[in-house]
Design an enzyme around this catalytic site. Structure first.
Site, PDB file in Angstrom:
ATOM      1  N   HIS A   1      44.931  29.529   2.004  1.00  0.00           N
ATOM      2  CA  HIS A   1      46.134  29.030   1.345  1.00  0.00           C
ATOM      3  C   HIS A   1      45.742  28.017   0.275  1.00  0.00           C
ATOM      4  CE1 HIS A   1      45.951  25.329   3.835  1.00  0.00           C
ATOM      5  NE2 HIS A   1      45.467  26.158   4.738  1.00  0.00           N
TER       6      HIS A   1
ATOM      7  N   HIS B   1      53.893  22.692   3.775  1.00  0.00           N
ATOM      8  CA  HIS B   1      53.311  21.408   3.387  1.00  0.00           C
ATOM      9  C   HIS B   1      54.304  20.264   3.577  1.00  0.00           C
ATOM     10  CE1 HIS B   1      49.816  23.118   0.794  1.00  0.00           C
ATOM     11  NE2 HIS B   1      49.493  22.963   2.059  1.00  0.00           N
TER      12      HIS B   1
ATOM     13  N   ARG C   1      27.302  10.439   7.775  1.00  0.00           N
ATOM     14  CA  ARG C   1      26.561  11.454   7.024  1.00  0.00           C
ATOM     15  C   ARG C   1      26.423  11.007   5.571  1.00  0.00           C
ATOM     16  NH1 ARG C   1      30.471  14.471  10.016  1.00  0.00           N
ATOM     17  NH2 ARG C   1      29.542  15.731  11.695  1.00  0.00           N
TER      18      ARG C   1
ATOM     19  N   GLU D   1      16.197  16.695  17.097  1.00  0.00           N
ATOM     20  CA  GLU D   1      16.706  18.042  16.839  1.00  0.00           C
ATOM     21  C   GLU D   1      15.591  19.074  16.724  1.00  0.00           C
ATOM     22  OE1 GLU D   1      19.032  17.662  13.240  1.00  0.00           O
ATOM     23  OE2 GLU D   1      17.689  16.116  12.479  1.00  0.00           O
TER      24      GLU D   1
ATOM     25  N   ASN E   1      23.541  20.597  17.682  1.00  0.00           N
ATOM     26  CA  ASN E   1      23.739  21.836  16.918  1.00  0.00           C
ATOM     27  C   ASN E   1      22.406  22.438  16.490  1.00  0.00           C
ATOM     28  OD1 ASN E   1      26.354  21.020  17.197  1.00  0.00           O
ATOM     29  ND2 ASN E   1      26.749  20.653  15.042  1.00  0.00           N
TER      30      ASN E   1
ATOM     31  N   ARG F   1      22.913  30.354  14.252  1.00  0.00           N
ATOM     32  CA  ARG F   1      24.296  30.429  14.736  1.00  0.00           C
ATOM     33  C   ARG F   1      25.248  31.027  13.712  1.00  0.00           C
ATOM     34  NH1 ARG F   1      27.110  24.529  14.494  1.00  0.00           N
ATOM     35  NH2 ARG F   1      26.057  23.683  12.682  1.00  0.00           N
TER      36      ARG F   1
ATOM     37  N   CYS G   1      25.094  13.535  19.081  1.00  0.00           N
ATOM     38  CA  CYS G   1      26.038  13.488  17.957  1.00  0.00           C
ATOM     39  C   CYS G   1      26.405  14.871  17.433  1.00  0.00           C
ATOM     40  CB  CYS G   1      25.487  12.627  16.818  1.00  0.00           C
ATOM     41  SG  CYS G   1      23.945  13.226  16.100  1.00  0.00           S
TER      42      CYS G   1
ATOM     43  N   HIS H   1      65.508   9.098  45.524  1.00  0.00           N
ATOM     44  CA  HIS H   1      64.186   9.480  46.028  1.00  0.00           C
ATOM     45  C   HIS H   1      63.979  10.987  45.890  1.00  0.00           C
ATOM     46  CE1 HIS H   1      67.097   9.639  49.350  1.00  0.00           C
ATOM     47  NE2 HIS H   1      66.388  10.664  49.822  1.00  0.00           N
TER      48      HIS H   1
END
Length: 831
Positions: free
Chosen positions: A15, A298, A405, A540, A563, A574, A611, A747
Site C-alpha cells: 500500500h 489511514h 543500531r 554471533e 539471528n 534464513r 539481542c 457473591h
C-alpha cells in the site's frame, strides 16, 4: 539485467507507505527498475509509488525486481538487503481481532435502560461529547469548470503548493502522522499521478477539475478491485490528495465541511480523510462515527495513535436526528448512548475512574525493574535504530537500550555522517535515557548491508563476507570517527560499546587499541569525552563460543545475536525458502551452546544478554530465564508483556526446564516440554488493601458492582471483569444479596476469577439495593474460583455470623480507613 526474487513480506500488502519507501530506495539508482507481481502478472515502474500500489500486491505474493543499467550490480546488492531485511518494517502493525471485538454489554449498564445504538468497534475507548454531523461535499462544481489555457500552469502551481504544505506539516508532525503525510507527498510527486491528469486534459480535452476527479476515480476503481481490504481502504488517501488539489486550485469554492471543534465533540461522517482528521483540534475530538471507513484506513491509524475511539456500522440517517445532543461513544461495548441520563452518565464516570486506575498502574508496572516471581533480576531493554525511538521505548518500560543500531546513520545517503552529526545523535539518546545504559553497536555495514560510497565489491555470500569489524582496519578513519563521537557522547550518560561479528581475540585487541588512540586524540583536541567505556562483543560467530574464557579477559559483557548465530551454527540462509525451515534456535545444540556461554562468562564475572528476535519471544522466556541470561533486548512494543510474564515465572522451575531442554534429542521434544510447562500461579491473599474502599460515592447498586468487579480487573485478579460481573448479576437474579443492617454481600463462584477475593466498599451515602432488607451502606463482595469447592459457603457463613454481631458491624462502619478495615477482618476472620 539482474533480478531479485522474493515473496511479499507485508501483512497488509503493498500500500501507500511501503510503496513510497520502496520507491525511495529504487529512485537513488540510475538503472531502470521494474517491479513484477507474478500472481497478478502485473508490472510497474518501481520508481512510481502509484504504479507500485496499482499492482495489487498482497502478502506472500511471488514478486521480483528487474534491474537494468550502469549501476545494476550495486543496486541489486543494496536493494536485496532492503527487501530481505528492512522492507517488512515499512508496514504498520494493525490491531488484533480481539482488540476490535466489542465486550458484551455489562449488566450494570443495561439495567439502567440507556438509549443505545449498536455499531462496530474500529478504535477502542470511550468518549463523551456532542453529536455533530459532517456532511459530504459534492465535487460536481469542480467537474463542471470548463477547460482553460491556464490549466497546465495551474496544475503545476497546485502540485507545488500542496507539496510545500505537506512538507511544512512533515516538519511539525511525528509518529504515524509523519509516516502517512510522507506517503501522501510521495503520491503527489509521482510522475504517474500528475502524468495521468495531464493526459486526460490533452487527450480527452477535460478541464483541470474534471481531469483531477477522473484520475481520482480511475485510481480508486483499481484499488477498489483489490482482493485486499487494506488496499481497498487506500481509496481514502487518493481521494484526500485529489480533493486537496481541488481546494488549492479553487480556494473560492470553500468546502462546507471545514469544521472547527469548540467543545467536546463526537464527529459523525460518512468518511474522513487523513488530512481532515489532522486539521481537527484533537483536544475537543471525543470520538468519531464513520459510516464507511474500513479497519485499516489511514484515518483509523491516526485515530488509534491519538487514542480517539471510533465506531462504524451506524447509518448516518439513524444518527442525524440526534445531531446536537449529548452522547457517549462507547467503543469498548460497541454502542452509542444517546442523551444519557444521570445513571448512565454515572456508569461512564465509574468506567473512567477504572480506566484512569488501570493506566496509572500500567505506567507504574512499566517503570518497575523486571524480576521473576522469586526475585531473580533480569534486565529488559530495547533494540532501536534511531534516537527518536528512545522515548517510546522508555515509555514501554525499557530499562535501557541493549542494541542501538548505529549503522542506520550510514545508510540511504551519499556520504558517511561526520563526527558532529553522530555525536549529536548519540548524545540525544543518552540525554533521553538519564542513567539508563545505552549499548551502541558500532557500524555493522558491508556484506549484506551495502553502503555505495564505500565501494565494497559485491560478494557471493555477503552474510559470511566482508562486513562489520572485518572492514574496520581498511576504513580505520571512518571507525575512528565513530569512536570519537561515541566517546564524546558517553560523557553525557551511561554509554557502552559493542563490537559486531567478532571471531578472534586479535580483532578485539585491535579495537581496544583504536579506542585508546581516539581518547588520546580527544584529549589533544580539548573535547569533552569519557575517559573509559564499557566494552562488549556480539556473540554471533560460533568460534567465539570456544574461547569465551579468553574474551572474558578483554571485554566486560557479551550479547548473543541469535539471528546470525542460528544461521552460522546450522549453515542455514534464513532468506533461502528451500532451507529456511531449518532455521530454528530452539534445538538441543543451540541451547547447549547458550548454556556454555552463560556458564563460562558467569564463572568469570561477566554478564550475558541476547539481542536477536529470540529475546522477545514470550513462549521461550522460561528457557531464557532458566539458562541464566542477564539481559533480554527486544523491540519495545514487546516489553510490557514480557515484563508481566516474567513476574509469573519461578527462576528455579525455569532452570530445571532449561536443564531438561538441553537433554532433549530434538526441537520437537523441546517444544513438547514447553507446552507442558505450567508456571505456578502467584498466590494472592483473599483479603488485600487494594480491594478495600471507604467513602465511595455510588448512586446505585449497579455502580457498586461495576466498580468492585472492574477494580479486580485493574489489579490483575481477573482478566475478564465484564464476564465476572455477569456471574455476580446472575447470582443476584436468584435472590437479592442484601442481608440487612445496611449490608449487602454479592457473591459468585466463577471461572473468570484468577485469584479468589473479598472486595469491600463502604459507601458515602446509602443506596437502594432493591431488597426487602432496606438500603445498603456497606458492600462486601465475594468472588471465588470455580474450583474452590465448598470454600465459598465457609467464607459466606463466617461473614454472616460476624455481621449479626452489632459490635463487629459498628467497628466496620466506624473504621477510619481501608487499612483499619483490613486489620479488623484479618483479626476476626479465619479462612
Amino acid at each position: 539485467m539482474l533480478t531479485i526474487q522474493f515473496l511479499c513480506p507485508l501483512p497488509n500488502g503493498l500500500h501507500a507507505r511501503p510503496a513510497w519507501e520502496l520507491k525511495e530506495q529504487c529512485s537513488q539508482w540510475q538503472s531502470e527498475i521494474t517491479f513484477i507481481n507474478h500472481r497478478q502478472n502485473a508490472k510497474a515502474d518501481a520508481k512510481s509509488s502509484l504504479a507500485l500500489i496499482g499492482t495489487g500486491t498482497l502478502f506472500n505474493d511471488s514478486c521480483s525486481l528487474n534491474i537494468s543499467g550502469s549501476d545494476e550490480e550495486q543496486a541489486r546488492r543494496v536493494l536485496e538487503e532492503y527487501i530481505l531485511v528492512r522492507f517488512i518494517d515499512s508496514d504498520s502493525v494493525q490491531p488484533t481481532q480481539a482488540e476490535l471485538t466489542a465486550h458484551p454489554l455489562p449488566r450494570s449498564l443495561s439495567r439502567l435502560n440507556p438509549d443505545l445504538l449498536y455499531g462496530n468497534v474500529l478504535a477502542s475507548g470511550v468518549g463523551v461529547g456532542t453529536l455533530t454531523l459532517l456532511q459530504s461535499d459534492s465535487l460536481d462544481s469542480y467537474r463542471a469548470i470548463p477547460a482553460s489555457a491556464q490549466d497546465s500552469t495551474r496544475l503545476e502551481h497546485s502540485l507545488a503548493t500542496l507539496a510545500e504544505q505537506l512538507n511544512q506539516q512533515l516538519r511539525e508532525r511525528d509518529g504515524e502522522s509523519k509516516t502517512i503525510l510522507s506517503a501522501h507527498l510521495s503520491l503527489i510527486q509521482d510522475d504517474e499521478f500528475a502524468g495521468n491528469i495531464r493526459r486526460l486534459m490533452t487527450e480527452q480535452h477535460q478541464g483541470l477539475g474534471a481531469a483531477i476527479i477522473s484520475n481520482m476515480e480511475q485510481v480508486c476503481a483499481k484499488l477498489s478491485a483489490s482482493a485486499s481490504d487494506y488496499l481497498r481502504e487506500r481509496v481514502s488517501d487518493i481521494r484526500d490528495i485529489s480533493e486537496q488539489l481541488l481546494h488549492i486550485t479553487w480556494p473560492e469554492l470553500k468546502p462546507r465541511n471545514n469544521l472547527v471543534l469548540e467543545k467536546p465533540t463526537i464527529l459523525v461522517a460518512e468518511d474522513l480523510t487523513p488530512s481532515q482528521f489532522l486539521s481537527l483540534d484533537l483536544k475537543n475530538l471525543a470520538g468519531m462515527i464513520l459510516e464507511k471507513t474500513g479497519r485499516t484506513s489511514h484515518t483509523l491509524i491516526l485515530a488509534r495513535a491519538s487514542a480517539i475511539p471510533v465506531l462504524s456500522g451506524l447509518p448516518l440517517d439513524a444518527i442525524a436526528r440526534y445531531a446536537g445532543q449529548p452522547a457517549v461513544l462507547d467503543a469498548q461495548c460497541g454502542v452509542l448512548a444517546i442523551n444519557p441520563n444521570d445513571a448512565v452518565s454515572g456508569y461512564y464516570q465509574v468506567a473512567q475512574t477504572l480506566a484512569d486506575k488501570r493506566q496509572k498502574q500500567q505506567a507504574q508496572a512499566a517503570a518497575q525493574l523486571a524480576y521473576s516471581r522469586d526475585n531473580k533480576r533480569i534486565d529488559i531493554v530495547a533494540n532501536i535504530g534511531t534516537a527518536l525511538e528512545a522515548p517510546g521505548a522508555f515509555a514501554n518500560g525499557a530499562e535501557g537500550v541493549g542494541l542501538f543500531r548505529t549503522e542506520m546513520l550510514y545508510m540511504d545517503r551519499d556520504s558517511a555522517p561526520d563526527e558532529q552529526e553522530q555525536f549529536e545523535a548519540y548524545q540525544q539518546v543518552l540525554l533521553a535515557a538519564g542513567d539508563k545504559p545505552i549499548i551502541f553497536r558500532t557500524m555493522d555495514i558491508g556484506g549484506d548491508k551495502s553502503i555505495p560510497y564505500l565501494n565494497i565489491p559485491q560478494e557471493e555470500n555477503p552474510f559470511l563476507g566482508y562486513r562489520a569489524v572485518r572492514i574496520y582496519p581498511e576504513f580505520a578513519g571512518l571507525f575512528r570517527t565513530q569512536l570519537r563521537a561515541i566517546l564524546r557522547a558517553a560523557s553525557f550518560g551511561n554509554a557502552q560499546l559493542m563490537i559486531p561479528m567478532v571471531h578472534s581475540l586479535d580483532q578485539i585487541l585491535w579495537v581496544k587499541g583504536e579506542i585508546q588512540k581516539a581518547i588520546v586524540e580527544l584529549k589533544r583536541d580539548g573535547l569533552r569525552h569519557a575517559e573509559t567505556i564499557t566494552l562488549g562483543i556480539m556473540v554471533e560467530v560460533p568460534s567465539v563460543c570456544y574461547i569465551i574464557d579468553h574474551f572474558c579477559d578483554e571485554v566486560d559483557f557479551f550479547s548473543i545475536g541469535s539471528n546470525d548465530m542460528t544461521q552460522y551454527l546450522y549453515a542455514v540462509d534464513r532468506n533461502n525458502p528451500r532451507v529456511s525451515p531449518l532455521y530454528n534456535p530452539i534445538t538441543p545444540s543451540f541451547l547447549r551452546m547458550l548454556q556454555q556461554i552463560v556458564t563460562t562468562a558467569h564463572q568469570r564475572g561477566k554478564w550475558v544478554g541476547i539481542c536477536g528476535e529470540l529475546g522477545g519471544e514470550s513462549r521461550y522466556l522460561p528457557l531464557l530465564l532458566g539458562l541464566g541470561l542477564d539481559e533480554l533486548s527486544m523491540s519495545s512494543p514487546r516489553i510490557p508483556a514480557v515484563k508481566s510474564q516474567l513476574r509469573q515465572l519461578d527462576s528455579e522451575a525455569c532452570r530445571e526446564l532449561a536443564r531438561q531442554a538441553c537433554e532433549c534429542r530434538s526441537a520437537q521434544e523441546i517444544e513438547a516440554l514447553l507446552t507442558a510447562f505450567t508456571p505456578e500461579e502467584d498466590v494472592r491473599p483473599l483479603l488485600a488493601l487494594e480491594n478495600i474502599f471507604v467513602d465511595q460515592d455510588f448512586s446505585n447498586k449497579e455502580q457498586a458492582i461495576q466498580f468492585l468487579c472492574g477494580n479486580l480487573g485493574v489489579n490483575g485478579r481477573t482478566e475478564h471483569p465484564f464476564e465476572l460481573e455477569e456471574d455476580v448479576w446472575q447470582r443476584e437474579e436468584i435472590v437479592t444479596t442484601g442481608v440487612g443492617f445496611g449490608v449487602a454481600i454479592p457473591h459468585t463462584k466463577s471461572q473468570w476469577i484468577r485469584h479468589s477475593s473479598i472486595s469491600i466498599a463502604r459507601l458515602a451515602k446509602p443506596v437502594d439495593w432493591q431488597s426487602e432488607m432496606g438500603e445498603v451502606e456497606l458492600v462486601i463482595m465475594l468472588t471465588l474460583g470455580a474450583n474452590e469447592g465448598m470454600n465459598h459457603v465457609k467464607v459466606f457463613s463466617q461473614l454472616a455470623r460476624k455481621l449479626v454481631n452489632k459490635n463487629f458491624r459498628q467497628s466496620l462502619f466506624a473504621a477510619q480507613d481501608a487499612q483499619s478495615i483490613l486489620t479488623l477482618l484479618e483479626t476476626e476472620l479465619t479462612f
